[in-house]
Design an enzyme around this catalytic site. Sequence first.
Site, mmCIF file in Angstrom:
data_model
loop_
_atom_site.group_PDB
_atom_site.id
_atom_site.type_symbol
_atom_site.label_atom_id
_atom_site.label_comp_id
_atom_site.label_asym_id
_atom_site.label_seq_id
_atom_site.Cartn_x
_atom_site.Cartn_y
_atom_site.Cartn_z
ATOM 1 N N TYR A 206 60.133 49.537 23.285
ATOM 2 C CA TYR A 206 60.818 49.030 22.095
ATOM 3 C C TYR A 206 62.145 49.756 21.892
ATOM 4 C CZ TYR A 206 61.843 47.931 17.237
ATOM 5 O OH TYR A 206 62.471 47.523 16.087
ATOM 6 N N LYS B 280 65.999 48.113 21.932
ATOM 7 C CA LYS B 280 66.955 48.231 20.832
ATOM 8 C C LYS B 280 68.268 48.862 21.292
ATOM 9 C CE LYS B 280 65.308 45.759 19.009
ATOM 10 N NZ LYS B 280 65.684 44.568 18.195
#
Length: 257
Positions: free
Chosen positions: A152, A156
């Site tokens: 994750y 990002k």
Amino acid sequence: MATVLVTGSSDGIGRQTALDLVAGGHRVVLHARSDARAEQARSAVPGAADVVVGDLGSLASTRALADQVSALGTLDAVVHNAGVGGQDERRLTEDGHELTFQVNVLAPYLLTALTPTPARLVYLTSGLEAQGEPHLDDLDFARRPWDGMQAYCDSKLWDVVLALAVARHRPGTLSNAVDPGWIKTRMGGAGATDELPAGADTSVWLATSDDDAARVTGRYLHRRQLRAPNPAATDVDLQERFLARAAELTGATLPAA
């Protein structure tokens, strides 16, 4: 009045963003991953002008979504809000990519490459981009031990890389990355510190405001303030190599300005 597409607008920050845009008198196009979610979005944001449907976990569905968006004509702004959080196990999409990477990174890249360029682009990232690692040789976590939170964070970071790369390649477009904060959503969890309006505010402002402070490009912002991103995101060579790799994986090259 601006016409704005908000991806992932059936719930969470995306829905709040759409609601705030409608309340501000703007024409809003919602997005949902399925027809059922589209109905939820229509009910939740009754003032929206239209809804487009496409599963960002599928390249074919994302291309079909791009066709729907293109049929709307040139938009004033697109808020790339849709995304998934850290996964408990490595899941592959029908295209053979790790789910987090495909939904959070490849999908907004492909939509950017295949749709008419709006005046403004907003890519939602996270403060966790600071912990992202730019493994261009292992974007799908095929070789590294699986770590859902790291996947994750990496996604990002790539969202910031994408926003800054688009700003360079399309100087007529205001392209920025936004950290919405730790917001009380299904993804953010019950322990999150901030309410939904705070998570939507900066994206709405960047997408529509004529304030000089909102008319920046190639920047990373949190709460309407400029922040320094992960140093990797500002590496122009890395940006170019990322664009080349994304084009290879999707078959779509980001058009020149």
